[in-house]
Design a protein around this motif. Structure first.
Motif, mmCIF file in Angstrom:
data_model
loop_
_atom_site.group_PDB
_atom_site.id
_atom_site.type_symbol
_atom_site.label_atom_id
_atom_site.label_comp_id
_atom_site.label_asym_id
_atom_site.label_seq_id
_atom_site.Cartn_x
_atom_site.Cartn_y
_atom_site.Cartn_z
ATOM 1 N N GLY A 143 -14.875 26.323 66.400
ATOM 2 C CA GLY A 143 -15.450 25.356 66.739
ATOM 3 C C GLY A 143 -16.646 25.326 66.358
ATOM 4 O O GLY A 143 -16.785 26.836 66.531
ATOM 5 N N HIS A 144 -17.672 24.675 66.315
ATOM 6 C CA HIS A 144 -19.056 24.789 66.270
ATOM 7 C C HIS A 144 -19.390 23.564 67.880
ATOM 8 O O HIS A 144 -19.560 22.561 66.669
ATOM 9 C CB HIS A 144 -20.095 24.142 64.878
ATOM 10 C CG HIS A 144 -19.337 25.892 64.297
ATOM 11 N ND1 HIS A 144 -18.273 25.703 63.717
ATOM 12 C CD2 HIS A 144 -20.461 26.813 63.944
ATOM 13 C CE1 HIS A 144 -18.428 26.750 62.776
ATOM 14 N NE2 HIS A 144 -19.470 27.739 62.948
ATOM 15 N N MET A 145 -20.313 23.433 67.503
ATOM 16 C CA MET A 145 -21.008 22.626 68.917
ATOM 17 C C MET A 145 -22.540 22.376 68.952
ATOM 18 O O MET A 145 -23.196 23.763 68.718
ATOM 19 C CB MET A 145 -20.412 22.431 70.156
ATOM 20 C CG MET A 145 -20.591 23.250 70.770
ATOM 21 S SD MET A 145 -19.298 23.396 72.748
ATOM 22 C CE MET A 145 -19.323 21.330 72.728
ATOM 23 N N THR A 146 -23.794 21.745 69.509
ATOM 24 C CA THR A 146 -25.009 22.000 70.046
ATOM 25 C C THR A 146 -24.298 21.316 71.114
ATOM 26 O O THR A 146 -23.746 20.189 71.272
ATOM 27 C CB THR A 146 -25.772 20.665 69.225
ATOM 28 O OG1 THR A 146 -25.730 20.420 67.848
ATOM 29 C CG2 THR A 146 -27.168 20.656 70.529
ATOM 30 N N ALA A 147 -24.977 22.150 72.146
ATOM 31 C CA ALA A 147 -24.821 22.138 73.613
ATOM 32 C C ALA A 147 -25.880 22.796 74.450
ATOM 33 O O ALA A 147 -26.944 23.161 73.880
ATOM 34 C CB ALA A 147 -23.765 22.666 74.196
ATOM 35 N N GLY A 148 -26.061 22.302 75.525
ATOM 36 C CA GLY A 148 -27.397 22.982 76.867
ATOM 37 C C GLY A 148 -28.430 22.246 76.876
ATOM 38 O O GLY A 148 -27.500 20.467 76.959
ATOM 39 N N PRO A 149 -29.427 22.195 77.576
ATOM 40 C CA PRO A 149 -30.086 21.176 78.105
ATOM 41 C C PRO A 149 -30.622 20.248 76.813
ATOM 42 O O PRO A 149 -30.718 20.567 75.991
ATOM 43 C CB PRO A 149 -31.385 21.942 79.053
ATOM 44 C CG PRO A 149 -30.564 23.477 78.852
ATOM 45 C CD PRO A 149 -30.135 23.434 77.598
#
Length: 191
Positions: A143-149
């Motif tokens: 899959g794909h995602m946007t993540a982080g601070p």
């Protein structure tokens, strides 16, 4: 968790490990169960249940036991070094639900926890800041995602890895497809 034949919940591996440590330390001190229970302010039946790994003691109870044994509380909670490989079979995530599964907890100057996180499509999860000094590592399997601070998110796809300060606000957000990621939390152990 499935109930045992007696109708009780089976003992957790943590409860069993703590119970084994209590019994071992009590025996090392040459203390009877009755004496140990008296010194800790517990009933003998309660101590017996804890030593059998069938109890769910509070931190206060474990602290009373540690004081009665004249040992640090951490001695009752520390896990022994692993003696061999550990295999965790995969599990099936229910469609449309976030699945969180603790895969492993390791101590070596840091507390390390390995989690599998399965996030359905078009889902956003707020990451609660962890203990000071924690680093979070993400490895995307599918899959794909946007993540982080929240102030510096990254777009991630299969095979991508991201490490960031986990003691600040962070998030995970999928697009139109689900994502399966491994999350490793490394938190310093303060002594």
């Amino acid at each position: 968790m499935a109930a045992s034949v007696s109708g009780r919940q089976p003992a957790s591996s943590t409860a069993a490990a703590v119970g084994t440590k209590i019994r071992l330390r009590r025996q090392q001190r040459g203390m009877s169960a009755a004496e140990m229970a008296r010194r800790a302010g517990l009933s003998k039946a309660t101590l017996s249940q804890l030593e059998a790994g069938k109890g769910n003691p509070t931190i206060d109870t474990l602290d009373a036991i540690a004081i009665a044994l004249s040992i640090p509380l951490a001695d009752l909670l520390a896990r022994e070094a692993d003696t061999g490989p550990v295999y965790r079979p995969g599990t099936v995530a229910e469609p449309g639900e976030v699945s969180r599964e603790l895969l492993r907890r390791i101590s070596s100057g840091n507390s390390l926890e390995i989690w599998r996180l399965r996030v359905p499509p078009e889902t956003e999860l707020a990451g609660v800041p962890h203990a000071t000094g924690t680093t979070e590592h993400l490895l995307v399997s599918t899959g794909h995602m946007t993540a982080g601070p929240v102030d510096a998110p990254q777009d991630l796809g299969p095979g991508d890895m991201l490490a960031f300060a986990g003691d600040a606000p962070h998030f995970y957000r999928t697009d139109t497809e689900p994502a399966d990621i491994t999350v490793v939390l490394a938190s310093p152990i303060n002594t």
